[in-house]
Motif scaffolding. Sequence first.
Motif, PDB file in Angstrom:
ATOM      1  N   GLU A 139     -51.324   8.967 -37.795  1.00 12.84           N
ATOM      2  CA  GLU A 139     -50.133   8.301 -37.278  1.00 12.84           C
ATOM      3  C   GLU A 139     -48.850   8.770 -37.963  1.00 12.84           C
ATOM      4  OE1 GLU A 139     -49.660   6.111 -34.810  1.00 12.84           O
ATOM      5  OE2 GLU A 139     -51.745   6.287 -34.210  1.00 12.84           O
ATOM      6  N   ARG A 140     -48.983   9.642 -38.958  1.00  8.89           N
ATOM      7  CA  ARG A 140     -47.850  10.181 -39.719  1.00  8.89           C
ATOM      8  C   ARG A 140     -47.095   9.106 -40.499  1.00  8.89           C
ATOM      9  NH1 ARG A 140     -44.500  12.884 -35.409  1.00  8.89           N
ATOM     10  NH2 ARG A 140     -45.637  11.508 -34.018  1.00  8.89           N
ATOM     11  N   ILE A 141     -47.827   8.064 -40.882  1.00  9.22           N
ATOM     12  CA  ILE A 141     -47.295   7.073 -41.816  1.00  9.22           C
ATOM     13  C   ILE A 141     -47.529   7.577 -43.240  1.00  9.22           C
ATOM     14  CG2 ILE A 141     -47.541   4.698 -42.636  1.00  9.22           C
ATOM     15  CD1 ILE A 141     -48.439   4.018 -39.741  1.00  9.22           C
ATOM     16  N   LEU A 142     -48.687   8.207 -43.428  1.00  6.76           N
ATOM     17  CA  LEU A 142     -48.961   8.956 -44.657  1.00  6.76           C
ATOM     18  C   LEU A 142     -48.984  10.434 -44.312  1.00  6.76           C
ATOM     19  CD1 LEU A 142     -51.793   6.773 -46.263  1.00  6.76           C
ATOM     20  CD2 LEU A 142     -49.317   6.626 -46.620  1.00  6.76           C
ATOM     21  N   ASP A 143     -48.764  11.262 -45.314  1.00  5.22           N
ATOM     22  CA  ASP A 143     -48.647  12.700 -45.084  1.00  5.22           C
ATOM     23  C   ASP A 143     -49.635  13.452 -45.955  1.00  5.22           C
ATOM     24  OD1 ASP A 143     -47.567  15.106 -44.090  1.00  5.22           O
ATOM     25  OD2 ASP A 143     -46.335  15.305 -45.887  1.00  5.22           O
ATOM     26  N   ALA A 144     -50.350  14.394 -45.354  1.00  8.05           N
ATOM     27  CA  ALA A 144     -51.244  15.291 -46.081  1.00  8.05           C
ATOM     28  C   ALA A 144     -50.952  16.712 -45.636  1.00  8.05           C
ATOM     29  CB  ALA A 144     -52.712  14.940 -45.809  1.00  8.05           C
ATOM     30  N   ASP A 145     -51.200  17.651 -46.480  1.00 12.10           N
ATOM     31  CA  ASP A 145     -51.008  19.060 -46.128  1.00 12.10           C
ATOM     32  C   ASP A 145     -52.224  19.532 -45.340  1.00 12.10           C
ATOM     33  OD1 ASP A 145     -50.475  21.720 -45.866  1.00 12.10           O
ATOM     34  OD2 ASP A 145     -50.307  22.147 -48.013  1.00 12.10           O
ATOM     35  N   LEU A 146     -52.104  19.529 -44.016  1.00 15.63           N
ATOM     36  CA  LEU A 146     -53.231  19.890 -43.160  1.00 15.63           C
ATOM     37  C   LEU A 146     -53.463  21.393 -43.102  1.00 15.63           C
ATOM     38  CD1 LEU A 146     -52.786  17.379 -40.189  1.00 15.63           C
ATOM     39  CD2 LEU A 146     -54.170  17.140 -42.271  1.00 15.63           C
ATOM     40  N   THR A 147     -52.628  22.176 -43.774  1.00 12.59           N
ATOM     41  CA  THR A 147     -52.868  23.621 -43.838  1.00 12.59           C
ATOM     42  C   THR A 147     -53.818  23.977 -44.977  1.00 12.59           C
ATOM     43  OG1 THR A 147     -50.987  24.084 -45.311  1.00 12.59           O
ATOM     44  CG2 THR A 147     -50.561  24.050 -42.936  1.00 12.59           C
ATOM     45  N   GLN A 148     -54.220  22.975 -45.760  1.00 13.62           N
ATOM     46  CA  GLN A 148     -55.176  23.165 -46.843  1.00 13.62           C
ATOM     47  C   GLN A 148     -56.412  22.319 -46.557  1.00 13.62           C
ATOM     48  OE1 GLN A 148     -54.595  25.417 -49.273  1.00 13.62           O
ATOM     49  NE2 GLN A 148     -52.657  25.829 -48.218  1.00 13.62           N
ATOM     50  N   PRO A 149     -57.603  22.758 -47.029  1.00 15.50           N
ATOM     51  CA  PRO A 149     -58.822  21.989 -46.764  1.00 15.50           C
ATOM     52  C   PRO A 149     -58.699  20.547 -47.259  1.00 15.50           C
ATOM     53  CG  PRO A 149     -59.378  24.153 -47.638  1.00 15.50           C
ATOM     54  CD  PRO A 149     -57.894  24.016 -47.770  1.00 15.50           C
ATOM     55  N   LEU A 150     -59.087  19.604 -46.421  1.00 16.91           N
ATOM     56  CA  LEU A 150     -59.037  18.194 -46.792  1.00 16.91           C
ATOM     57  C   LEU A 150     -60.287  17.796 -47.564  1.00 16.91           C
ATOM     58  CD1 LEU A 150     -57.654  16.264 -43.665  1.00 16.91           C
ATOM     59  CD2 LEU A 150     -56.566  16.497 -45.906  1.00 16.91           C
ATOM     60  N   SER A 151     -60.099  16.968 -48.550  1.00 20.38           N
ATOM     61  CA  SER A 151     -61.221  16.415 -49.304  1.00 20.38           C
ATOM     62  C   SER A 151     -60.777  15.086 -49.895  1.00 20.38           C
ATOM     63  CB  SER A 151     -61.658  17.365 -50.423  1.00 20.38           C
ATOM     64  OG  SER A 151     -60.687  17.395 -51.467  1.00 20.38           O
ATOM     65  N   ASN A 152     -61.686  14.421 -50.600  1.00 22.98           N
ATOM     66  CA  ASN A 152     -61.343  13.135 -51.200  1.00 22.98           C
ATOM     67  C   ASN A 152     -60.349  13.280 -52.348  1.00 22.98           C
ATOM     68  OD1 ASN A 152     -63.103  11.856 -49.428  1.00 22.98           O
ATOM     69  ND2 ASN A 152     -64.825  12.015 -50.836  1.00 22.98           N
ATOM     70  N   THR A 153     -60.134  14.515 -52.811  1.00 25.03           N
ATOM     71  CA  THR A 153     -59.163  14.744 -53.877  1.00 25.03           C
ATOM     72  C   THR A 153     -57.836  15.287 -53.339  1.00 25.03           C
ATOM     73  OG1 THR A 153     -60.008  16.977 -54.282  1.00 25.03           O
ATOM     74  CG2 THR A 153     -60.993  15.178 -55.560  1.00 25.03           C
ATOM     75  N   SER A 154     -57.727  15.455 -52.014  1.00 22.59           N
ATOM     76  CA  SER A 154     -56.479  15.944 -51.432  1.00 22.59           C
ATOM     77  C   SER A 154     -55.337  14.985 -51.750  1.00 22.59           C
ATOM     78  CB  SER A 154     -56.618  16.069 -49.911  1.00 22.59           C
ATOM     79  OG  SER A 154     -57.530  17.087 -49.576  1.00 22.59           O
ATOM     80  N   LEU A 155     -54.176  15.537 -52.027  1.00 23.81           N
ATOM     81  CA  LEU A 155     -53.016  14.712 -52.331  1.00 23.81           C
ATOM     82  C   LEU A 155     -52.426  14.132 -51.048  1.00 23.81           C
ATOM     83  CD1 LEU A 155     -51.194  16.767 -55.109  1.00 23.81           C
ATOM     84  CD2 LEU A 155     -52.685  14.762 -55.365  1.00 23.81           C
ATOM     85  N   ILE A 156     -52.160  12.841 -51.092  1.00 24.36           N
ATOM     86  CA  ILE A 156     -51.567  12.116 -49.972  1.00 24.36           C
ATOM     87  C   ILE A 156     -50.232  11.558 -50.453  1.00 24.36           C
ATOM     88  CG2 ILE A 156     -51.882  10.289 -48.268  1.00 24.36           C
ATOM     89  CD1 ILE A 156     -54.018  12.417 -48.064  1.00 24.36           C
ATOM     90  N   ARG A 157     -49.240  11.645 -49.607  1.00 28.09           N
ATOM     91  CA  ARG A 157     -47.922  11.115 -49.968  1.00 28.09           C
ATOM     92  C   ARG A 157     -47.398  10.230 -48.835  1.00 28.09           C
ATOM     93  NH1 ARG A 157     -47.948  16.264 -49.056  1.00 28.09           N
ATOM     94  NH2 ARG A 157     -47.956  16.757 -51.264  1.00 28.09           N
ATOM     95  N   LYS A 158     -46.433   9.436 -49.164  1.00 32.15           N
ATOM     96  CA  LYS A 158     -45.763   8.628 -48.141  1.00 32.15           C
ATOM     97  C   LYS A 158     -44.923   9.530 -47.269  1.00 32.15           C
ATOM     98  CE  LYS A 158     -42.451   6.052 -49.693  1.00 32.15           C
ATOM     99  NZ  LYS A 158     -41.740   4.929 -50.356  1.00 32.15           N
ATOM    100  N   ALA A 159     -44.990   9.341 -45.958  1.00 35.20           N
ATOM    101  CA  ALA A 159     -44.151  10.132 -45.053  1.00 35.20           C
ATOM    102  C   ALA A 159     -42.686   9.807 -45.329  1.00 35.20           C
ATOM    103  CB  ALA A 159     -44.516   9.838 -43.605  1.00 35.20           C
ATOM    104  N   SER A 160     -41.827  10.746 -44.981  1.00 39.40           N
ATOM    105  CA  SER A 160     -40.439  10.687 -45.436  1.00 39.40           C
ATOM    106  C   SER A 160     -39.687   9.441 -44.988  1.00 39.40           C
ATOM    107  CB  SER A 160     -39.694  11.936 -44.985  1.00 39.40           C
ATOM    108  OG  SER A 160     -39.754  12.071 -43.570  1.00 39.40           O
ATOM    109  N   HIS A 161     -40.089   8.836 -43.827  1.00 37.77           N
ATOM    110  CA  HIS A 161     -39.380   7.656 -43.333  1.00 37.77           C
ATOM    111  C   HIS A 161     -40.346   6.473 -43.176  1.00 37.77           C
ATOM    112  CE1 HIS A 161     -36.865  11.067 -41.996  1.00 37.77           C
ATOM    113  NE2 HIS A 161     -35.879  10.253 -42.332  1.00 37.77           N
ATOM    114  N   ALA A 162     -41.320   6.379 -44.053  1.00 41.77           N
ATOM    115  CA  ALA A 162     -42.395   5.414 -43.884  1.00 41.77           C
ATOM    116  C   ALA A 162     -41.930   3.977 -43.943  1.00 41.77           C
ATOM    117  CB  ALA A 162     -43.479   5.632 -44.944  1.00 41.77           C
ATOM    118  N   ASN A 163     -40.827   3.696 -44.562  1.00 42.13           N
ATOM    119  CA  ASN A 163     -40.358   2.311 -44.644  1.00 42.13           C
ATOM    120  C   ASN A 163     -39.154   2.032 -43.756  1.00 42.13           C
ATOM    121  OD1 ASN A 163     -42.298   1.448 -46.473  1.00 42.13           O
ATOM    122  ND2 ASN A 163     -41.145   2.152 -48.250  1.00 42.13           N
ATOM    123  N   ASP A 164     -38.846   2.979 -42.831  1.00 41.25           N
ATOM    124  CA  ASP A 164     -37.725   2.759 -41.917  1.00 41.25           C
ATOM    125  C   ASP A 164     -38.087   1.695 -40.868  1.00 41.25           C
ATOM    126  OD1 ASP A 164     -36.470   4.622 -43.345  1.00 41.25           O
ATOM    127  OD2 ASP A 164     -36.188   6.057 -41.694  1.00 41.25           O
TER     128      ASP A 164
END
Length: 280
Positions: free
Chosen positions: A255-280
Motif C-alpha cells: 500500500e506504500r504506507i511503508l517503504d522497502a527497496d524492492l530492487t534488492q532481495p527481500l528477507s526478514n532482515t530487509s530494512l523497512i522505512r516509513k514512506a515519505s508522507h505516511a502521516n499526511d
Amino acid sequence: MNNITHNPEAKSAPSFAPQPDVMASNLYVPDTGVLTPESALPARVQWKKRNDQKTLTSALAGRALLGMDLYTAAPIRTGNRYPQQRNYHGYYWHSAARMQLWHESLLERSILMWLDHSEDIVAIATQPFTILFADGTEHVPDFIALHANNKQVVYDVKPLWRINDNAAEQFRKTKAVCDEVGWTYEVHTELSEPLASNLAWVQMFRHPRFYPGLASVQQLTDALTEPVSLDAIAALLPDLTLGNARAAVYHLVWERILDADLTQPLSNTSLIRKASHAND
C-alpha cells in the motif's frame, strides 16, 4: 491464534509515489521523430461499453474521447486458447479498481501488478479499444487507466526483445493518436530482477484482510524514526503472531504506507522505512 481481519479503513490509508529510479526502469520511449503524421491521423477508435458488449461504438480520435470514459470499456477482444499456446491468458485482481482484469500474457499480468502497486489508479480497462489508423492498419492497446489526478494513460506492453521496426512504428502511430486525444502514452517492457520477484511476493498480501488497523499503522509509523528490519517492525505488533505481523508489514509495503527497496532481495532482515508522507 490471532488473525488479521478485513478492515474497511485499509483503503483510506494514504498512498505514495514509488522510488523514481525503479519507476522508469521498464519504460520504452517511442521515437516520434520518424513518424509520418498522415500514417496515423485522422484515426478512429472503436470500443464496447461494459454494460452493452454487443454494440460497437466508434468515434474520431479527438479531445471528445476524454469524456467517453474508455477506462470503463469492456475488453474488445479476449483471445482464444489453442494447443501449444505460448502466451498465458487469465485474470488479475486489481486491488485499487476492485475488479478482475483480463490479460493476454504473463508480462501483461506483471505490468498490471506493477501499476497496481506503483500508481494511484482508480479505474482501468484492458484491451479497451481498437485504433483504426489512416493508413489502414489497426492496433489494440493493452490498457487504459484513469489516475487519481484525472490523468488518462494508455499503456502498451511488449518484451524489449520483440520491439522491432514494425512494433516501433506502431508505437509511434499510437502515441500520435494519444497526443491528438490528450491521453498520456507509455510502453512497458519487462520488470528487472529482483523487482519482479519481490513484487510477485508482496502482491500476495494486497488484500485488505491483511490490514492491521489504523491504530497499529499509526503505532508503526510513529515508531519508524529510522529504517529497521522487517522482523523488528513485526515485533511492534505484539497482538499478532509473527507470521501475521510479517503479512501486515508486507501489506503496508504494498500500500506504500511503508517503504522497502524492492530492487534488492527481500528477507526478514530487509530494512523497512516509513514512506515519505505516511502521516499526511
